[in-house]
Scaffold this active site. Structure first.
Site, PDB file in Angstrom:
ATOM      1  N   LYS A  99     -12.459  -3.986  -3.432  1.00 46.03           N
ATOM      2  CA  LYS A  99     -13.329  -2.810  -3.441  1.00 46.03           C
ATOM      3  C   LYS A  99     -12.708  -1.660  -4.215  1.00 46.03           C
ATOM      4  CE  LYS A  99     -14.219  -3.415   1.319  1.00 46.03           C
ATOM      5  NZ  LYS A  99     -12.817  -3.387   1.723  1.00 46.03           N
ATOM      6  N   LYS A 128       0.824  -1.216   0.000  1.00 47.28           N
ATOM      7  CA  LYS A 128       0.000   0.000   0.000  1.00 47.28           C
ATOM      8  C   LYS A 128       0.857   1.264   0.000  1.00 47.28           C
ATOM      9  CE  LYS A 128      -4.438  -1.743   1.375  1.00 47.28           C
ATOM     10  NZ  LYS A 128      -5.650  -1.645   2.163  1.00 47.28           N
ATOM     11  N   LYS A 170      -7.330 -10.863  -6.772  1.00 46.79           N
ATOM     12  CA  LYS A 170      -8.491 -10.906  -5.875  1.00 46.79           C
ATOM     13  C   LYS A 170      -9.473  -9.785  -6.208  1.00 46.79           C
ATOM     14  CE  LYS A 170      -8.617  -9.212  -1.621  1.00 46.79           C
ATOM     15  NZ  LYS A 170      -8.516  -8.928  -0.197  1.00 46.79           N
TER      16      LYS A 170
HETATM   17  N1  AQP Z   1     -12.194 -11.213  -3.161  1.00 47.94           N
HETATM   18  C1  AQP Z   1     -12.378 -11.742  -1.958  1.00 47.94           C
HETATM   19  N2  AQP Z   1     -12.612 -13.061  -1.849  1.00 47.94           N
HETATM   20  C2  AQP Z   1     -12.813 -13.612  -0.618  1.00 47.94           C
HETATM   21  N3  AQP Z   1     -12.797 -12.912   0.534  1.00 47.94           N
HETATM   22  C3  AQP Z   1     -12.573 -11.589   0.459  1.00 47.94           C
HETATM   23  N4  AQP Z   1     -12.509 -10.638   1.404  1.00 47.94           N
HETATM   24  C4  AQP Z   1     -12.274  -9.442   0.814  1.00 47.94           C
HETATM   25  N5  AQP Z   1     -12.180  -9.601  -0.529  1.00 47.94           N
HETATM   26  C5  AQP Z   1     -12.360 -10.937  -0.777  1.00 47.94           C
HETATM   27  C6  AQP Z   1     -12.673 -10.897   2.840  1.00 47.94           C
HETATM   28  O1  AQP Z   1     -13.509  -9.896   3.410  1.00 47.94           O
HETATM   29  C7  AQP Z   1     -13.046  -9.589   4.740  1.00 47.94           C
HETATM   30  C8  AQP Z   1     -12.848  -8.125   4.912  1.00 47.94           C
HETATM   31  O2  AQP Z   1     -11.888  -7.655   4.009  1.00 47.94           O
HETATM   32  P1  AQP Z   1     -11.653  -6.077   3.812  1.00 47.94           P
HETATM   33  O3  AQP Z   1     -12.598  -5.614   2.770  1.00 47.94           O
HETATM   34  O4  AQP Z   1     -11.686  -5.374   5.090  1.00 47.94           O
HETATM   35  O5  AQP Z   1     -10.154  -5.997   3.349  1.00 47.94           O
HETATM   36  P2  AQP Z   1      -9.476  -6.533   2.059  1.00 47.94           P
HETATM   37  O6  AQP Z   1      -9.424  -8.012   2.055  1.00 47.94           O
HETATM   38  O7  AQP Z   1      -8.151  -5.811   1.999  1.00 47.94           O
HETATM   39  O8  AQP Z   1     -10.456  -6.050   0.927  1.00 47.94           O
HETATM   40  P3  AQP Z   1     -10.155  -5.201  -0.364  1.00 47.94           P
HETATM   41  O9  AQP Z   1     -11.493  -4.922  -0.952  1.00 47.94           O
HETATM   42  O10 AQP Z   1      -9.171  -5.900  -1.226  1.00 47.94           O
HETATM   43  O11 AQP Z   1      -9.446  -3.947   0.239  1.00 47.94           O
HETATM   44  P4  AQP Z   1      -9.571  -2.436  -0.083  1.00 47.94           P
HETATM   45  O12 AQP Z   1     -10.641  -1.933   0.798  1.00 47.94           O
HETATM   46  O13 AQP Z   1      -8.223  -1.873   0.305  1.00 47.94           O
HETATM   47  O14 AQP Z   1      -9.886  -2.300  -1.552  1.00 47.94           O
HETATM   48  C9  AQP Z   1     -11.765 -10.392   4.966  1.00 47.94           C
HETATM   49  O15 AQP Z   1     -12.106 -11.555   5.710  1.00 47.94           O
HETATM   50  C10 AQP Z   1     -11.331 -10.747   3.573  1.00 47.94           C
HETATM   51  O16 AQP Z   1     -10.576 -11.946   3.542  1.00 47.94           O
END
Ligand code: AQP
Length: 359
Positions: free
Chosen positions: A227, A141, A224
């Protein structure tokens, strides 16, 4: 020493997973607390639903669960204030709409419980620059932050440690990417326990569900679903309308072949669609492939969209209803924060006494 790793199937929930770093019970361990949270950095995605929230609904039968929205983590990267407020509330509404029961589980917003940042400060004073510097999420990040890297991005894992340790959590379900942060939490807890006594912190185990789908980006299926991905066509947001959902699935990247097979290496796009269906219908990927014998990629895309829509329609309706009424949701959050603060304040008092604060 390599920590023991144990594969377990929870007999009640039938969730399979790997329970990492299993710990011997210590003096402060009589808990069955499980805790999990999501960053409201944007609207939640199908990945959040299938990888996290769907499992929470089952886990709340067995554990004393704390589920929250980590708005303080979200501001480690710049947010639009109004969008953050909306996304925080919508996240909590989504938990409830998906079946998380506020009577059994504690639902709240991180910033409503000031003990998180209070404990974070203390833990900061016991964390080492070197260990925080090794965190891969920080490296990833911060590389995107240009010259001015927010200090909060560096200490993000310490706030996460505070989130976990405040509630004496025994089990923390996380994605593979968060395992390193739970390891740091364990090290910090152990460090303070060594200094002040075993009664101080419960040492948490992390739990990596193997049945919980890892949903991949629909446009870049080797990444992956996220968001904050730049191309929103690759991310299916839970509140997307029907037309958008169908369009995103129809345009999902597959490959130049025509045979439907479950092979993540050779056919990541097709495998992703199969796994999405599998996670929703609880049908094995092999059976899904069998059902598509002789069919085209187009069938798989449209039918996956239909299956997703069947799940999302009632969820969206309930989220809209909760967001419109607001009072019910706000009552849940106020009550959740009160309950969370009761537990958090007890832990914080224990820590204040241990480190020598005059209380
Ligand atoms: N694509 C995914 N597949 C399975 N599990 C997922 N999780 C998130 N994306 C997937 C699970 O959701 C929980 C919360 O994750 P988070 O949204 O707080 O953080 P992250 O995993 O870093 O999500 P993003 O969307 O990739 O991050 P940002 O917000 O930075 O864009 C966790 O249990 C995660 O495993």
């Amino acid at each position: 020493m390599t920590p023991p790793v144990v594969s377990v199937e929870d007999p009640d929930t039938h969730l399979y997973g790997t329970r990492c770093f299993m710990t011997q019970a210590n003096a402060a361990t009589p808990t069955n607390v499980m805790l999990s949270a999501i960053q409201p950095t944007s609207q939640l995605t199908l990945g959040n639903y299938l990888g996290a929230i769907q499992n929470w609904v089952q886990l709340q039968d067995k554990y004393n669960c704390y589920f929250f929205a980590v708005d303080q983590h979200a501001i480690t990267v710049r947010q639009n204030p109004e969008a953050l407020r909306q996304a925080t509330l919508t996240a909590l509404a989504t938990y409830v709409a998906a079946g998380v029961d506020p009577q059994r589980s504690t639902l709240f917003v991180q910033s409503h419980v000031p003990e998180h940042t209070q404990l974070c400060w203390i833990l900061n004073c016991y964390s080492y620059m070197g260990e925080l510097n090794r965190m891969t999420q920080y490296k990833d990040k911060s590389a995107k932050s240009g010259e001015n890297i927010p200090a909060g991005l560096f200490t993000y894992p310490v706030l996460m440690a505070a989130d976990i340790l405040l509630y004496d959590a025994k089990l923390v379900p996380v994605g593979q990417d968060q395992k390193q942060h739970v390891e740091l939490t364990r090290n910090l807890a152990q460090r303070l326990n060594n200094l002040y006594g075993d009664h101080l912190f419960v040492i948490p185990d992390c739990y990596i569900g193997s049945k919980a789908a890892k949903v991949m980006d629909l446009q870049q299926p080797t990444r992956k679903m996220s968001k904050s991905a730049e191309n929103t066509m690759g991310t299916l947001f839970l509140m997307d309308d029907e037309k958008t959902i169908l369009k995103k699935f129809k345009k999902a990247v597959t490959d130049s072949d025509t045979v439907i097979e479950w092979d993540k290496e050779r056919k990541p796009g097709v495998a992703n669609l199969i796994e999405i269906q599998s996670a929703i219908t609880h049908t094995s990927p092999e059976e899904i492939v069998h059902n598509y014998t002789g069919k085209m990629y187009g069938h798989l895309k449209v039918e996956t969209a239909e299956i997703v829509l069947q799940t999302l329609r009632p969820l969206q309706q309930k989220v809209h209803q909760l967001m419109e009424e607001r009072t019910e949701l706000e009552k849940i959050l106020r009550h959740g924060a009160e309950k969370a603060r009761e537990h958090a304040a007890t832990t914080l008092k224990r820590v204040h006494d241990a480190v020598g604060f005059y209380t």
